[in-house]
Design a protein around this motif. Structure first.
Motif, short mmCIF file in Angstrom:
data_model
loop_
_atom_site.label_atom_id
_atom_site.label_comp_id
_atom_site.label_asym_id
_atom_site.label_seq_id
_atom_site.Cartn_x
_atom_site.Cartn_y
_atom_site.Cartn_z
N TYR A 147 2.25 4.85 0.48
CA TYR A 147 0.79 4.85 0.63
C TYR A 147 0.21 5.98 -0.20
N VAL A 148 -0.78 5.66 -1.02
CA VAL A 148 -1.42 6.64 -1.90
C VAL A 148 -2.89 6.76 -1.53
N ASN A 149 -3.32 7.99 -1.23
CA ASN A 149 -4.71 8.30 -0.91
C ASN A 149 -5.24 7.48 0.26
N ARG A 150 -4.39 7.36 1.30
CA ARG A 150 -4.77 6.67 2.54
C ARG A 150 -3.77 7.07 3.61
N GLY A 151 -4.03 6.63 4.85
CA GLY A 151 -3.08 6.88 5.92
C GLY A 151 -1.80 6.08 5.74
N ILE A 152 -0.75 6.46 6.48
CA ILE A 152 0.56 5.81 6.29
C ILE A 152 0.94 4.93 7.47
N THR A 153 -0.02 4.61 8.34
CA THR A 153 0.25 3.70 9.45
C THR A 153 -0.65 2.47 9.32
N GLY A 154 -0.36 1.46 10.14
CA GLY A 154 -1.23 0.29 10.20
C GLY A 154 -0.99 -0.74 9.12
#
Length: 518
Positions: free
Chosen positions: A274-281
């Motif tokens: 994940y780049v420039n965002r959260g890593i869940t969901g």
């Protein structure tokens, strides 16, 4: 629901045994499927209060597959019941977000806090590490915003609409309780967690600093609301810290530098990036989900991805129709490298043409099924090192067919075979074969567990004997299906799946940081 529905879609009957803490969730799922028309003699719901009954269920030879979502230690326990248990598991994660000096620090703080403390950190993809690169490590702005964001999170019961972080699924104990109450050498609390109820289920989030490479806080999954902060001189060191853990489920990067993003995407070892965002969901199909290393047991096919159902069945060889595709490179050389009969040469020619077609149209491509403007979601394949073993029941032409698939993928292999290869074949495979051993089945079995490879492609060998010699080690994935002409199947052991999700805008304005990055 994902694994249950996948097994049903593949034509299997399913015994659904939810964990004790999620028994009602499992019951609701079963009731919904029964109401939708799934026959009760195809989908069975069980609750087992007795540990011995669970062991009997898992070890029963009538169970063809076990699908697990849980800790790696649980996978080890299941394999101790039955070493040759066909096990597909999505297991633990020790996930980190790297923040570089080029990042938007406001957005980075938001995504770190959301990823670390959503679901009270009890999510396999949750961030339990943040690695601050260069000047970010000493940035008072970043530190103050992180403290403000964490301490302002309303913590409370799940039925309180004011709560932003709810309780733990059970009272904290073991390594999680230790993480909430004990600091390692050189560590201190930036935000000290507090126990908020008598049961030990409700805790405020904690943030520890001074975490050293190789420490418990660096390497151990706690599975709760504890975030550890590490520092790195540069991005190279940060990637090394991120990759050092035994797990590889999710990984994040915050950077507005396209060169940093490209470097990180090329070297980080995790299944979902994940780049420039959260890593869940992760969203089904848009970001197929599954990890590398100890975050996955079995074939490693991603849930919601194009290969997930492959792991829910077995495969038998059948002749392909001729494929109009050019065979070149190592596979073409293999056709002439050994004394083959015309039937064997035609078998290899059809097989290698199938490989070339699938490589050109699917496996070499990074696909974005979402086609969103604001977010890039790429699904791609990365070559992986595999141990290839030809046993006494296999044939030389089957070995050549498998090696041709490996060569097409660009994978490196270690080869062990019962029969010597011709000098010309050895020369042709030399560039991608790391080691070559000629040994009996008994000699190979006696050494294969020291240390055990991560992946084994077994041709004509004894799967049960291999499992017993590996003591059921979940960390080794064994591909023992019969050799086929299908490139769609035979290349899979030599490839790892990876999902990449990149925010392609800032505050609604599209950017082009990752144009051309695959």
């Amino acid at each position: 629901a994902g694994s249950t529905l996948a097994a049903l879609a593949a034509g299997s009957a399913v015994v659904l045994k939810p964990a004790a803490l999620t028994a009602r969730c499992g019951a609701v799922l079963a009731e919904a499927m029964w109401a939708a028309g799934v026959p009760r003699d195809v989908l069975h719901l069980v609750r087992l209060a007795d540990h011995d009954l669970g062991r009997q269920l898992i070890a029963d030879p009538r169970v063809d597959r076990v699908v697990l979502t849980g800790a790696y230690e649980t996978a080890e326990l299941f394999r101790s019941f039955r070493p040759d248990l066909p096990l597909l598991a999505e297991t633990s994660g020790k996930n980190a977000i790297v923040v570089t000096p080029s990042a938007d620090l406001d957005l980075a703080v938001r995504d770190v806090v959301q990823s670390a403390f959503g679901h009270a950190g009890q999510k396999c993809s949750a961030a339990s590490l943040v690695i601050l690169v260069g000047s970010v490590a000493s940035s008072r702005r970043f530190r103050n915003q992180l403290v403000d964001a964490v301490t302002s999170l309303p913590v409370g019961r799940a039925d309180d609409p004011r709560s932003r972080m709810g309780p733990l699924v059970e009272p904290a104990r073991g390594k999680l309780l230790d993480a909430l109450t004990t600091l390692g050498p050189g560590e201190s609390w930036l935000v000290a967690p507090q126990r908020l109820d008598e049961s030990g289920q409700l805790w405020s989030p904690g943030v520890r600093i001074g975490v050293r490479p190789g420490s418990r806080a660096h390497l151990v999954e706690f599975f709760g609301p504890v975030l550890s902060i590490m520092t790195a001189r540069d991005l190279d060191e940060a990637i090394a810290l991120q990759n050092r853990v035994d797990f590889g489920l999710t990984a994040g990067l915050h950077s507005l530098d396209s060169e940093e993003i490209a470097l990180w995407l090329d070297r980080v070892e995790a299944g979902n990036l994940y780049v420039n965002r959260g890593i869940t969901g992760a969203i089904v199909r848009r970001q197929p989900f599954g990890g590398w290393k100890r975050s996955s047991v079995g074939a490693g096919f991603k849930a919601g991805g194009p290969n997930y159902l492959v792991g829910f069945g077995s495969w038998e060889p059948a002749p392909h129709s001729p494929v109009d595709e050019t065979v070149d490179g190592v596979p073409a050389l293999l056709l002439d490298a050994a004394g083959l009969s015309e039937a064997e040469r035609e078998f290899l020619r059809r097989s290698f043409a199938s490989d070339a077609r699938v490589w050109r149209t699917e496996f070499s491509l990074a696909r974005d099924v979402s086609a969103l403007t604001a977010e890039r979601n790429l699904f791609r394949y990365r070559p992986v090192r595999v141990h290839v073993r030809l046993g006494a029941r296999g044939t030389a032409v089957e070995l050549l067919r498998v090696l041709g698939a490996a060569a097409r993928c660009g994978a490196s292999v270690d080869v062990s075979t019962t029969a010597p290869l011709s000098r010309e074949t050895t020369r042709v495979i030399g560039p991608f074969v790391t080691s070559l051993a000629i040994e009996s089945d008994a000699a190979w079995l006696s050494r294969i567990g020291r240390p055990a490879p991560d992946r084994i492609r077994l041709i004509g060998g004894d799967t049960r004997a291999l499992a017993e010699n590996l003591y059921g080690r979940p960390g080794t994935a064994v591909y023992d299906n019969r050799v086929t002409e299908s490139g769609r199947l035979e290349m899979l052991p030599f490839l790892r799946e990876q999902s990449v999700s990149i925010t392609a805008h800032r505050f609604g304005t599209p950017n082009h940081l990752t144009d051309g990055i695959v």
